[in-house]
Write an enzyme that holds these catalytic residues in place. Structure first.
Site, mmCIF file in Angstrom:
data_model
loop_
_atom_site.group_PDB
_atom_site.id
_atom_site.type_symbol
_atom_site.label_atom_id
_atom_site.label_comp_id
_atom_site.label_asym_id
_atom_site.label_seq_id
_atom_site.Cartn_x
_atom_site.Cartn_y
_atom_site.Cartn_z
ATOM 1 C CE LYS A 1 31.321 77.491 -17.896
ATOM 2 N NZ LYS A 1 31.411 76.478 -18.974
ATOM 3 C CE LYS B 1 28.717 69.760 -11.013
ATOM 4 N NZ LYS B 1 29.467 69.137 -12.120
ATOM 5 C CE LYS C 1 27.732 67.573 -18.149
ATOM 6 N NZ LYS C 1 28.429 68.026 -16.943
ATOM 7 C CB THR D 1 37.414 68.288 -12.187
ATOM 8 O OG1 THR D 1 36.939 69.164 -13.210
ATOM 9 C CG2 THR D 1 36.267 67.490 -11.624
ATOM 10 C CG ASN E 1 41.123 66.396 -16.562
ATOM 11 O OD1 ASN E 1 41.016 66.659 -15.364
ATOM 12 N ND2 ASN E 1 41.584 67.261 -17.420
ATOM 13 C CB SER F 1 34.384 76.760 -16.244
ATOM 14 O OG SER F 1 34.816 75.654 -16.992
HETATM 15 N N1 GLU Z 1 31.797 69.129 -17.213
HETATM 16 C C1 GLU Z 1 32.197 69.696 -15.964
HETATM 17 C C2 GLU Z 1 31.160 69.416 -14.890
HETATM 18 O O1 GLU Z 1 30.412 68.485 -14.985
HETATM 19 C C3 GLU Z 1 32.592 71.154 -16.075
HETATM 20 C C4 GLU Z 1 31.509 72.082 -16.552
HETATM 21 C C5 GLU Z 1 32.024 73.479 -16.858
HETATM 22 O O2 GLU Z 1 33.193 73.764 -16.650
HETATM 23 O O3 GLU Z 1 31.198 74.255 -17.325
HETATM 24 O O4 GLU Z 1 31.125 70.057 -13.879
#
Ligand code: GLU
Length: 431
Positions: free
Chosen positions: A67, A91, A103, A187, A218, A360
Protein backbone atom coordinates in the site's frame (compact mmCIF):
# COMPACT_ATOMS: atom_id res chain seq x y z
CA UNK A 1 25.07 13.20 -0.36
CA UNK A 2 24.47 9.63 0.92
CA UNK A 3 22.17 7.36 -1.11
CA UNK A 4 18.68 8.24 0.09
CA UNK A 5 17.48 4.63 0.37
CA UNK A 6 20.55 3.58 2.39
CA UNK A 7 20.01 6.60 4.57
CA UNK A 8 16.36 5.58 5.12
CA UNK A 9 17.50 2.07 6.06
CA UNK A 10 19.81 3.43 8.76
CA UNK A 11 16.73 3.86 10.97
CA UNK A 12 16.24 0.11 10.75
CA UNK A 13 19.79 -0.63 11.84
CA UNK A 14 19.41 1.74 14.78
CA UNK A 15 16.10 0.17 15.87
CA UNK A 16 17.48 -3.37 15.60
CA UNK A 17 19.97 -2.52 18.39
CA UNK A 18 17.03 -2.10 20.75
CA UNK A 19 15.07 -5.31 20.08
CA UNK A 20 15.47 -8.98 19.28
CA UNK A 21 14.86 -9.17 15.54
CA UNK A 22 15.75 -12.14 13.38
CA UNK A 23 18.60 -11.20 11.00
CA UNK A 24 16.47 -12.61 8.16
CA UNK A 25 13.82 -9.95 8.79
CA UNK A 26 16.41 -7.21 8.45
CA UNK A 27 17.86 -8.90 5.38
CA UNK A 28 14.44 -8.87 3.71
CA UNK A 29 13.71 -5.26 4.58
CA UNK A 30 16.98 -4.10 3.04
CA UNK A 31 15.72 -5.16 -0.41
CA UNK A 32 12.49 -3.97 -2.05
CA UNK A 33 10.58 -7.04 -3.29
CA UNK A 34 9.77 -5.62 -6.76
CA UNK A 35 10.62 -2.53 -8.80
CA UNK A 36 8.69 -1.49 -11.88
CA UNK A 37 9.92 1.33 -14.08
CA UNK A 38 7.94 2.62 -17.03
CA UNK A 39 7.98 5.29 -19.74
CA UNK A 40 4.59 6.85 -20.28
CA UNK A 41 4.05 8.46 -23.71
CA UNK A 42 1.59 11.36 -23.60
CA UNK A 43 0.08 13.28 -26.51
CA UNK A 44 0.28 16.93 -25.46
CA UNK A 45 -2.41 19.50 -26.27
CA UNK A 46 -0.23 21.07 -29.00
CA UNK A 47 0.04 17.71 -30.77
CA UNK A 48 3.60 16.92 -29.66
CA UNK A 49 4.58 13.71 -27.86
CA UNK A 50 6.26 13.69 -24.44
CA UNK A 51 7.62 10.70 -22.55
CA UNK A 52 7.42 10.69 -18.74
CA UNK A 53 9.33 8.37 -16.40
CA UNK A 54 7.20 6.48 -13.86
CA UNK A 55 8.00 4.11 -11.00
CA UNK A 56 6.24 1.72 -8.66
CA UNK A 57 8.17 -0.03 -5.91
CA UNK A 58 6.64 -2.77 -3.75
CA UNK A 59 8.87 -2.89 -0.72
CA UNK A 60 7.55 -5.76 1.42
CA UNK A 61 4.26 -7.65 1.64
CA UNK A 62 4.74 -9.93 4.62
CA UNK A 63 1.92 -8.21 6.54
CA UNK A 64 -0.52 -7.90 3.61
CA UNK A 65 -1.01 -6.40 0.14
CA UNK A 66 1.37 -3.52 -0.44
CA UNK A 67 0.00 0.00 0.00
CA UNK A 68 1.20 3.50 -0.71
CA UNK A 69 0.69 6.65 -2.72
CA UNK A 70 1.61 7.85 -6.19
CA UNK A 71 3.49 11.14 -6.32
CA UNK A 72 3.77 13.58 -9.24
CA UNK A 73 6.82 15.77 -8.68
CA UNK A 74 9.91 16.89 -10.64
CA UNK A 75 12.19 15.36 -7.96
CA UNK A 76 10.72 11.84 -8.21
CA UNK A 77 13.40 9.22 -8.88
CA UNK A 78 13.95 5.58 -8.05
CA UNK A 79 15.91 6.23 -4.86
CA UNK A 80 13.16 8.45 -3.50
CA UNK A 81 10.40 5.99 -4.40
CA UNK A 82 12.31 3.09 -2.78
CA UNK A 83 12.69 5.09 0.43
CA UNK A 84 9.04 6.12 0.44
CA UNK A 85 8.01 2.47 -0.12
CA UNK A 86 10.20 1.36 2.79
CA UNK A 87 8.60 4.00 5.04
CA UNK A 88 5.14 2.71 4.03
CA UNK A 89 6.09 -0.83 5.18
CA UNK A 90 7.19 0.59 8.53
CA UNK A 91 4.21 2.96 8.79
CA UNK A 92 1.55 0.28 8.22
CA UNK A 93 3.27 -2.00 10.72
CA UNK A 94 3.70 0.80 13.27
CA UNK A 95 -0.03 1.55 13.37
CA UNK A 96 -1.12 -2.08 12.99
CA UNK A 97 -2.69 -1.99 9.50
CA UNK A 98 -2.62 -5.33 7.64
CA UNK A 99 -0.74 -3.93 4.64
CA UNK A 100 2.83 -3.97 3.42
CA UNK A 101 4.52 -0.96 1.85
CA UNK A 102 4.78 0.42 -1.68
CA UNK A 103 5.12 3.77 -3.41
CA UNK A 104 5.17 5.14 -6.91
CA UNK A 105 5.44 8.32 -8.84
CA UNK A 106 6.08 10.14 -12.06
CA UNK A 107 8.88 12.63 -12.62
CA UNK A 108 6.77 15.60 -13.70
CA UNK A 109 5.75 19.06 -12.61
CA UNK A 110 1.95 18.69 -12.85
CA UNK A 111 1.56 22.48 -12.67
CA UNK A 112 2.92 22.61 -16.22
CA UNK A 113 0.24 20.25 -17.62
CA UNK A 114 -3.31 21.03 -18.70
CA UNK A 115 -6.10 19.01 -17.08
CA UNK A 116 -6.49 16.89 -20.21
CA UNK A 117 -2.74 16.20 -20.35
CA UNK A 118 -2.85 15.23 -16.68
CA UNK A 119 -5.72 12.82 -17.34
CA UNK A 120 -3.90 11.24 -20.32
CA UNK A 121 -0.73 10.87 -18.22
CA UNK A 122 -2.63 9.27 -15.31
CA UNK A 123 -4.53 6.84 -17.51
CA UNK A 124 -1.34 6.02 -19.44
CA UNK A 125 0.49 5.27 -16.18
CA UNK A 126 -2.26 2.86 -15.10
CA UNK A 127 -2.20 1.11 -18.50
CA UNK A 128 1.44 0.32 -17.76
CA UNK A 129 0.88 -0.55 -14.09
CA UNK A 130 -2.30 -2.62 -14.57
CA UNK A 131 -0.53 -5.97 -14.23
CA UNK A 132 1.49 -4.88 -11.22
CA UNK A 133 -1.23 -3.42 -8.94
CA UNK A 134 -4.52 -4.95 -7.76
CA UNK A 135 -6.96 -4.95 -4.81
CA UNK A 136 -5.19 -7.98 -3.28
CA UNK A 137 -1.63 -7.22 -4.36
CA UNK A 138 -0.76 -3.53 -4.43
CA UNK A 139 -3.07 -0.59 -3.75
CA UNK A 140 -2.06 2.97 -4.74
CA UNK A 141 -3.43 6.21 -3.24
CA UNK A 142 -2.77 9.97 -3.48
CA UNK A 143 0.53 11.53 -2.39
CA UNK A 144 2.32 14.82 -3.15
CA UNK A 145 0.54 16.66 -6.04
CA UNK A 146 -1.95 13.88 -6.75
CA UNK A 147 -5.56 14.06 -5.61
CA UNK A 148 -8.98 12.30 -5.62
CA UNK A 149 -9.73 13.34 -9.24
CA UNK A 150 -6.53 11.64 -10.43
CA UNK A 151 -7.38 8.54 -8.35
CA UNK A 152 -10.84 8.55 -10.00
CA UNK A 153 -9.30 8.49 -13.51
CA UNK A 154 -6.93 5.74 -12.45
CA UNK A 155 -9.56 3.45 -10.96
CA UNK A 156 -11.73 3.98 -14.04
CA UNK A 157 -8.85 3.04 -16.33
CA UNK A 158 -8.01 -0.04 -14.25
CA UNK A 159 -11.66 -1.15 -14.19
CA UNK A 160 -11.92 -0.74 -17.99
CA UNK A 161 -8.80 -2.85 -18.53
CA UNK A 162 -10.25 -5.63 -16.35
CA UNK A 163 -13.84 -5.27 -17.63
CA UNK A 164 -15.21 -5.04 -14.10
CA UNK A 165 -15.64 -2.43 -11.36
CA UNK A 166 -12.72 -2.81 -8.98
CA UNK A 167 -12.84 0.23 -6.66
CA UNK A 168 -10.64 -1.41 -3.99
CA UNK A 169 -7.58 -1.22 -6.27
CA UNK A 170 -7.00 2.45 -5.39
CA UNK A 171 -7.92 4.49 -2.32
CA UNK A 172 -8.37 8.22 -1.92
CA UNK A 173 -10.99 8.25 -4.71
CA UNK A 174 -13.72 10.89 -4.96
CA UNK A 175 -16.57 9.91 -2.59
CA UNK A 176 -19.14 9.35 -5.41
CA UNK A 177 -16.73 6.85 -7.00
CA UNK A 178 -16.36 4.79 -3.82
CA UNK A 179 -14.00 7.01 -1.83
CA UNK A 180 -14.38 7.12 1.94
CA UNK A 181 -15.77 10.08 3.77
CA UNK A 182 -12.99 11.59 5.84
CA UNK A 183 -10.12 10.37 3.62
CA UNK A 184 -9.10 13.83 2.42
CA UNK A 185 -8.67 15.22 5.93
CA UNK A 186 -7.23 11.99 7.35
CA UNK A 187 -3.47 12.72 7.25
CA UNK A 188 -3.90 16.10 8.93
CA UNK A 189 -6.41 14.71 11.42
CA UNK A 190 -4.10 11.83 12.34
CA UNK A 191 -1.28 14.28 13.08
CA UNK A 192 -3.73 16.39 15.10
CA UNK A 193 -4.56 13.35 17.27
CA UNK A 194 -0.83 12.92 17.98
CA UNK A 195 -0.60 16.58 19.03
CA UNK A 196 -3.68 16.18 21.26
CA UNK A 197 -1.95 13.27 23.00
CA UNK A 198 1.11 15.47 23.58
CA UNK A 199 -1.17 18.22 24.86
CA UNK A 200 -2.32 15.85 27.62
CA UNK A 201 1.16 14.55 28.43
CA UNK A 202 2.75 18.01 28.53
CA UNK A 203 -0.27 19.79 30.01
CA UNK A 204 -0.37 22.38 27.21
CA UNK A 205 -2.79 25.31 27.09
CA UNK A 206 -3.43 25.62 23.32
CA UNK A 207 -3.47 29.44 23.29
CA UNK A 208 0.10 29.47 24.64
CA UNK A 209 1.42 27.04 22.04
CA UNK A 210 2.97 28.63 18.96
CA UNK A 211 3.04 26.44 15.89
CA UNK A 212 4.89 26.78 12.55
CA UNK A 213 3.82 24.64 9.60
CA UNK A 214 6.02 24.15 6.53
CA UNK A 215 3.86 23.14 3.56
CA UNK A 216 0.24 24.10 3.05
CA UNK A 217 -1.05 21.27 0.90
CA UNK A 218 -3.78 18.87 1.95
CA UNK A 219 -2.16 17.62 5.19
CA UNK A 220 -0.77 21.02 6.25
CA UNK A 221 -4.13 22.73 5.77
CA UNK A 222 -6.11 20.17 7.74
CA UNK A 223 -3.76 20.02 10.69
CA UNK A 224 -3.63 23.85 10.73
CA UNK A 225 -7.38 24.16 10.67
CA UNK A 226 -7.98 21.61 13.46
CA UNK A 227 -5.31 23.15 15.70
CA UNK A 228 -6.60 26.68 15.00
CA UNK A 229 -10.13 25.56 15.93
CA UNK A 230 -8.77 24.37 19.29
CA UNK A 231 -7.11 27.73 19.94
CA UNK A 232 -3.49 26.93 19.02
CA UNK A 233 -1.54 29.91 17.69
CA UNK A 234 -0.41 29.07 14.16
CA UNK A 235 2.23 31.78 13.77
CA UNK A 236 3.74 30.67 10.46
CA UNK A 237 2.79 28.70 7.38
CA UNK A 238 4.46 28.30 4.00
CA UNK A 239 4.10 26.95 0.50
CA UNK A 240 6.73 26.45 -2.19
CA UNK A 241 6.81 30.22 -2.89
CA UNK A 242 7.49 31.46 0.65
CA UNK A 243 6.16 31.73 4.18
CA UNK A 244 3.87 34.06 6.13
CA UNK A 245 4.56 34.93 9.79
CA UNK A 246 2.30 36.65 12.29
CA UNK A 247 3.21 36.81 15.97
CA UNK A 248 -0.41 36.99 17.18
CA UNK A 249 -1.42 33.98 15.07
CA UNK A 250 -2.68 33.64 11.50
CA UNK A 251 -6.36 33.47 10.57
CA UNK A 252 -6.26 29.97 9.18
CA UNK A 253 -9.81 29.62 7.73
CA UNK A 254 -9.39 32.82 5.67
CA UNK A 255 -5.93 31.75 4.49
CA UNK A 256 -7.16 28.31 3.42
CA UNK A 257 -9.91 29.99 1.43
CA UNK A 258 -7.38 32.37 -0.17
CA UNK A 259 -4.85 29.62 -0.93
CA UNK A 260 -7.46 27.41 -2.58
CA UNK A 261 -8.88 30.30 -4.61
CA UNK A 262 -5.55 31.72 -5.82
CA UNK A 263 -3.38 28.56 -5.40
CA UNK A 264 -0.82 30.69 -3.59
CA UNK A 265 -0.20 32.19 -0.16
CA UNK A 266 1.09 35.45 -1.63
CA UNK A 267 -2.18 37.29 -0.86
CA UNK A 268 -1.56 36.60 2.81
CA UNK A 269 1.67 38.51 3.30
CA UNK A 270 1.46 42.19 4.09
CA UNK A 271 3.60 43.67 1.31
CA UNK A 272 2.41 47.26 1.61
CA UNK A 273 3.91 50.02 3.73
CA UNK A 274 2.36 51.18 7.00
CA UNK A 275 1.12 54.39 5.38
CA UNK A 276 -0.83 52.64 2.62
CA UNK A 277 -2.11 49.66 4.52
CA UNK A 278 -4.53 50.59 7.19
CA UNK A 279 -6.92 49.00 7.94
CA UNK A 280 -5.55 45.79 6.43
CA UNK A 281 -6.63 42.23 7.13
CA UNK A 282 -3.01 41.11 6.79
CA UNK A 283 -1.75 43.63 9.33
CA UNK A 284 1.18 42.29 11.28
CA UNK A 285 1.82 39.52 8.78
CA UNK A 286 5.23 39.52 7.20
CA UNK A 287 6.87 37.44 4.56
CA UNK A 288 9.71 35.12 5.59
CA UNK A 289 11.53 32.34 3.75
CA UNK A 290 10.90 28.62 4.14
CA UNK A 291 14.24 28.18 5.89
CA UNK A 292 13.48 31.02 8.31
CA UNK A 293 10.19 29.29 9.14
CA UNK A 294 12.03 26.10 10.12
CA UNK A 295 14.30 28.03 12.45
CA UNK A 296 11.59 30.03 14.23
CA UNK A 297 11.43 30.07 18.00
CA UNK A 298 8.11 28.18 18.25
CA UNK A 299 6.78 25.41 20.50
CA UNK A 300 5.82 23.00 17.73
CA UNK A 301 7.31 22.74 14.25
CA UNK A 302 5.37 20.75 11.65
CA UNK A 303 7.29 19.94 8.46
CA UNK A 304 4.47 19.01 6.06
CA UNK A 305 6.22 19.33 2.68
CA UNK A 306 9.01 17.14 1.30
CA UNK A 307 11.95 15.02 2.48
CA UNK A 308 15.26 16.30 3.85
CA UNK A 309 14.21 19.67 5.22
CA UNK A 310 15.98 19.30 8.57
CA UNK A 311 19.60 18.62 7.73
CA UNK A 312 23.09 18.73 9.25
CA UNK A 313 23.28 22.31 7.99
CA UNK A 314 20.26 23.69 9.84
CA UNK A 315 19.65 21.21 12.70
CA UNK A 316 21.71 23.33 15.12
CA UNK A 317 19.49 26.31 14.49
CA UNK A 318 16.13 24.50 14.90
CA UNK A 319 14.64 25.91 18.09
CA UNK A 320 11.29 24.11 18.36
CA UNK A 321 11.37 21.60 21.24
CA UNK A 322 8.71 19.46 19.50
CA UNK A 323 8.67 18.43 15.82
CA UNK A 324 5.70 16.60 14.31
CA UNK A 325 6.67 15.05 10.97
CA UNK A 326 3.64 15.28 8.72
CA UNK A 327 5.83 14.94 5.59
CA UNK A 328 7.55 11.65 4.84
CA UNK A 329 11.25 11.73 5.69
CA UNK A 330 11.66 15.45 6.50
CA UNK A 331 14.59 14.83 8.89
CA UNK A 332 17.94 13.43 7.73
CA UNK A 333 19.38 10.77 10.09
CA UNK A 334 22.42 12.99 10.76
CA UNK A 335 20.11 15.86 11.74
CA UNK A 336 18.26 13.49 14.06
CA UNK A 337 21.40 13.04 16.12
CA UNK A 338 21.87 16.79 16.56
CA UNK A 339 18.20 17.32 17.45
CA UNK A 340 18.18 14.36 19.85
CA UNK A 341 21.21 15.68 21.68
CA UNK A 342 19.32 18.95 22.20
CA UNK A 343 16.38 17.01 23.69
CA UNK A 344 13.99 17.77 20.80
CA UNK A 345 11.00 15.41 20.78
CA UNK A 346 10.31 14.24 17.22
CA UNK A 347 6.96 12.56 16.54
CA UNK A 348 8.19 10.44 13.62
CA UNK A 349 6.60 10.44 10.18
CA UNK A 350 5.71 6.74 10.29
CA UNK A 351 3.37 7.59 13.17
CA UNK A 352 2.49 11.28 12.69
CA UNK A 353 1.30 10.96 9.08
CA UNK A 354 -0.24 7.49 9.34
CA UNK A 355 -3.79 8.86 9.46
CA UNK A 356 -3.92 8.92 5.64
CA UNK A 357 -3.14 5.27 5.12
CA UNK A 358 -5.36 4.34 8.07
CA UNK A 359 -8.42 5.84 6.38
CA UNK A 360 -7.23 4.33 3.08
CA UNK A 361 -7.52 0.99 4.83
CA UNK A 362 -11.05 1.93 5.95
CA UNK A 363 -11.87 2.83 2.34
CA UNK A 364 -10.54 -0.51 1.10
CA UNK A 365 -12.64 -2.33 3.74
CA UNK A 366 -15.76 -0.42 2.64
CA UNK A 367 -15.09 -1.16 -1.06
CA UNK A 368 -14.66 -4.84 -0.37
CA UNK A 369 -17.70 -5.19 1.86
CA UNK A 370 -19.95 -2.92 -0.22
CA UNK A 371 -20.70 -1.00 2.97
CA UNK A 372 -20.56 2.79 3.51
CA UNK A 373 -19.43 4.28 6.80
CA UNK A 374 -20.62 7.65 8.10
CA UNK A 375 -18.10 10.48 8.60
CA UNK A 376 -18.48 10.09 12.36
CA UNK A 377 -17.68 6.40 12.17
CA UNK A 378 -14.53 7.05 10.10
CA UNK A 379 -13.42 9.82 12.46
CA UNK A 380 -14.09 7.74 15.58
CA UNK A 381 -12.14 4.79 14.24
CA UNK A 382 -9.26 7.02 13.15
CA UNK A 383 -9.15 8.58 16.61
CA UNK A 384 -9.08 5.14 18.28
CA UNK A 385 -6.39 3.83 15.96
CA UNK A 386 -4.08 6.88 16.13
CA UNK A 387 -4.40 7.33 19.89
CA UNK A 388 -3.69 3.66 20.53
CA UNK A 389 -0.63 3.68 18.25
CA UNK A 390 0.67 6.91 19.80
CA UNK A 391 0.31 5.58 23.37
CA UNK A 392 1.86 2.20 22.56
CA UNK A 393 4.88 3.79 20.86
CA UNK A 394 5.29 6.62 23.37
CA UNK A 395 5.40 4.15 26.26
CA UNK A 396 8.10 2.14 24.47
CA UNK A 397 10.54 5.02 24.76
CA UNK A 398 11.03 3.78 28.35
CA UNK A 399 11.53 7.24 29.74
CA UNK A 400 14.12 8.18 27.11
CA UNK A 401 16.06 4.95 26.66
CA UNK A 402 15.34 5.31 22.95
CA UNK A 403 13.94 8.12 20.84
CA UNK A 404 10.31 8.32 19.76
CA UNK A 405 11.41 7.48 16.21
CA UNK A 406 13.39 4.42 17.28
CA UNK A 407 10.46 3.28 19.44
CA UNK A 408 8.16 3.52 16.39
CA UNK A 409 10.58 1.45 14.30
CA UNK A 410 11.00 -1.11 17.10
CA UNK A 411 7.21 -1.40 17.37
CA UNK A 412 6.90 -1.86 13.58
CA UNK A 413 9.85 -4.22 13.30
CA UNK A 414 8.52 -6.55 15.97
CA UNK A 415 5.24 -6.93 14.07
CA UNK A 416 7.04 -7.60 10.78
CA UNK A 417 9.42 -9.98 12.53
CA UNK A 418 6.56 -12.01 14.01
CA UNK A 419 5.13 -12.49 10.51
CA UNK A 420 8.51 -13.44 9.01
CA UNK A 421 9.09 -15.83 11.88
CA UNK A 422 5.71 -17.50 11.31
CA UNK A 423 6.82 -18.43 7.81
CA UNK A 424 9.94 -20.10 9.20
CA UNK A 425 13.47 -18.75 9.45
CA UNK A 426 16.91 -20.36 9.82
CA UNK A 427 16.20 -21.71 13.31
CA UNK A 428 13.10 -23.53 12.00
CA UNK A 429 14.63 -25.02 8.87
CA UNK A 430 18.03 -25.90 10.35
CA UNK A 431 16.65 -28.33 12.95
N1 GLU B 1 0.60 8.89 0.48
C1 GLU B 1 0.14 8.69 1.81
C2 GLU B 1 1.29 8.30 2.73
O1 GLU B 1 2.42 8.60 2.45
C3 GLU B 1 -1.05 7.76 1.90
C4 GLU B 1 -0.82 6.36 1.39
C5 GLU B 1 -2.10 5.55 1.29
O2 GLU B 1 -3.16 6.02 1.66
O3 GLU B 1 -1.97 4.43 0.81
O4 GLU B 1 1.09 7.78 3.79
Amino acid sequence: MPDIFQSALSRLEEASKHCQIDPETLQRLRHPMAIFQVSVPVRMDDGSLKIFKGYRVRHNDVLGPTKGGLRYHPQVDLGEVKSLAFWMTCKCAAVGIPFGGAKGGITVDPKNLSKLELERLSRGFIQQLAGFIGPDTDIPAPDVYTNPTIMGWMVDEYSKIHHQKLPAVITGKPVPLGGSLGREEATGRGAYHCIKQLEKIRDWSPSEIRVAIQGFGNAGQHVASLLHRDGYRIVAISDSHGAAYRESGLEIPRIIEEKNRTRSLSGVYCECSVSTCSPCENEGTRRITNSELLELDVDVLIPAALENQLTVENADRIKAPVIVEVANGPTQPEADQILNSKGTLIVPDILANAGGVTVSYFEWLQNRSGDRWSLDEVRDRLFISMSAAFKAIYSRMNGGEMTFRTAAYVHALERIDAAVDSQGTYSYFSH
